[in-house]
Write a protein that holds these residues in place. Structure first.
Motif: not given
Lengths: 385, 385
Positions: B26, B28, B255-257
């Motif tokens: 989360m 990252h 959302s990448p994370q």
């Protein structure tokens, strides 16, 4: 410098680079979405948003919803307009086209007022349009992420209040909230929608908004029910009001980790006067725009008054393509974005300068990026004429 | 044991406790949502979802969208049904009422088939309903988070295929995907919607779904455009297909994370046979249900065949309130949830047992919770009759 693993500086117009403490909040241990600890965090977060938007009007209503920034358009179209209503969409690029699409989905008639690429609709033509038809809403993209064009809200609001006082003024602030001056009360704005991953400095996944008491009242006076279920004021208004009043409440599960990250970022942002934050974004933007000019390059937004302070959209030189330049920049540790405006996408690049890359000088992101742009252009054979 | 700060074990029916590696993902560092690194991560994530749902049909389509699980209902109602269509909603508690509400928002006529609290509609009455009217969709809550009632999908699917083969079978799997057996292809399901924060083991913020080729075709044959903008297959289908094919693509910023966290959790889940995962959830559930019976307590789901394997809804003893018991459990380091079914909310509590609390025996969460329940009840004066 940060505690994060070494990685290229992400200088696109969102997502931006995030502060260590914000990223650490993303990995908060699991909490109940209706437990007292998280409810308190959410309550404080909503209260801090009021400060970020510079509103003290208790009738104004903040929203924090799981979703992309785009979801904010559905909230506007499905709650503040009704099928058959007319809305006026000021067009400064890609995002007005999409917002208009969103309105059409809900049966709302969107009339677009378009400006040439790199410019924005001017007050006299807006006044003319407002006099021709009764518009329920007028929408404006504060900073168009596709062109880097900044719109002026204060004089626009004065115009709307004078010419069509019942029209609600809705601002797409996805690329502006947190880096451009926004005085929600003083400018009599009715809605500002934004997202977490730009100048607010929190990973993507939150749709954030502030609505005026007037907007909420307009919603309450609807003749038809809201046209969306997930994006419904009816479903979310009591939840947001309860959370802020520290009462647990449930419609759909919020994301405790993202809300924690937002709490951390807002705490950081509000620890200094907002005026300082806007000033450093303006100064940094000026420095970047000067460097771009010194390289002999032009911006999409040719008029300095129309230039955003959190991003710069730069025309590529003749004979230089984004396919050449962007990988060269990447090798130098900098990520810029390609063009997004469909008519000219291959002809320009976008440099985002928001949040910690701007406010935390120790990171050196901006100087590094300017240098990378200079040497990167030189590497691909560009020489200033 | 985990590396997380000491905190009470969150044993509600979602959000659940998360693994350290998932929480670490989360935080990252920031990546471009259209950069090659993140696009590869998203591609792998979508491919892994196919394995989680046990589908090898290339026509099936996974979706991962920023939003709450509730957003999945809008996707179903706005894309797979049209205004004026009839849908049959099998009712096992709170969530069918809300799903029906969602359909009504989009002008779709929802007929509810209700069962007594703690039970579920039986096949003969479903058959009768399907013969009385032509339904575009039939929806079933696989595990109703408000009652702990498990619905049986295989025989339901066989019934639908036999009696009303054109009806699409849509499963609300928010509280089942990742802990209950789901064979998407073999059971001929048309849609399963879920969320990240339950048995998939990822913080809240992702609406996750799998749709069959039949469902996608039904969407493509619509007479009217989709009724939502953000929850539109038209807008998201090409994006999901492109991401899985490792092509950058943009409609709204994911959302990448959260996607990184989902990637980490799916990698962990798929590192062992799914059958083992379902078996340990069944065994742990049996142990919990035995302990509840040993305490002289009853479940809302009285028939063992209707009992979920990832949660247990437990009637409180006479003279014991949730307001007494839950704080006592909290002091012992365990968080349970109160009742949610509006007709009987104060009369029961809910114990969630999904994910790492079940699969990672070293955490000791389940034994600790059973013990806490025993002593907590005793502390508030309960003695088994």
């Amino acid at each position: 410098m940060s505690n994060q693993p070494s990685h290229p500086a992400l200088l696109i117009p969102g997502p931006i680079e995030f502060d260590d403490a914000v990223l650490q909040s993303m990995s908060h241990y699991s909490e109940s979405h209706v437990g007292p600890a998280f409810v308190a965090t959410f309550s404080e977060t909503l209260s801090m948003l009021r400060k970020l938007f510079q509103t003290t009007d208790p009738a104004a209503q903040p929203f924090v919803i799981s979703g992309s920034g785009t979801l904010g358009w559905d909230f506007v179209a499905a709650n503040l307009a009704e099928a058959g209503d007319d809305v006026l969409v000021l067009h400064t690029g890609y995002f007005a086209d999409s917002f208009a699409d969103c309105f059409q989905t809900y049966g709302v008639n969107a009339t677009q007022l378009k400006a040439p690429i790199g410019s924005r609709p001017q007050l006299p033509e807006i006044e003319k349009a407002l006099k021709e038809k009764k518009y329920k809403l007028l929408t404006v993209t504060h900073v168009d992420t596709s062109t880097g064009v900044l719109s002026e809200l204060k004089s626009l609001s004065e115009l709307v209040r004078r010419v069509s006082p019942e029209t609600l003024l809705i601002v797409d602030g996805v690329c502006s909230v947190g880096c451009e001056e926004i005085e929600f009360d003083k400018w009599q704005l009715d809605g500002v929608i934004t997202a977490s991953q730009k100048a607010i400095g929190v990973p993507a996944g939150l749709s954030i908004a502030m609505y005026s008491g007037r907007a909420i009242k307009a919603f309450q006076n609807r003749k038809t029910p809201p046209a969306s279920y997930f994006a419904s004021f009816k479903n979310w208004l009591p939840i947001m009001q309860n959370y802020e009043a520290k009462k647990p409440s449930y419609f759909a599960t919020p994301s405790p980790q993202l809300v924690h990250a937002l709490h951390t970022s807002l705490t950081q942002i509000l620890s200094k006067p907002l005026s300082e934050r806007f000033a450093i974004h303006r100064e940094t933007s000026q420095k970047i725009k000067q460097a771009v000019a010194d390289l002999g390059l032009k911006q999409l937004a040719s008029n300095p008054a129309d230039q955003a302070n959190g991003m710069t959209a730069i025309y590529l030189p003749e004979n230089v393509t984004a396919q050449q330049l962007l990988p060269s920049l990447f090798k130098k540790g900098v990520v810029f974005a390609g063009g997004l405006h469909k008519e000219i996408a291959p002809k320009y690049i976008r440099f985002g300068h928001m949040g910690v890359s701007v406010t935390d000088a120790k990171r050196g992101d901006i100087d590094h990026a300017i240098k990378a742009l200079e040497t990167g252009l030189s590497d691909v054979g560009y020489q200033k004429a």
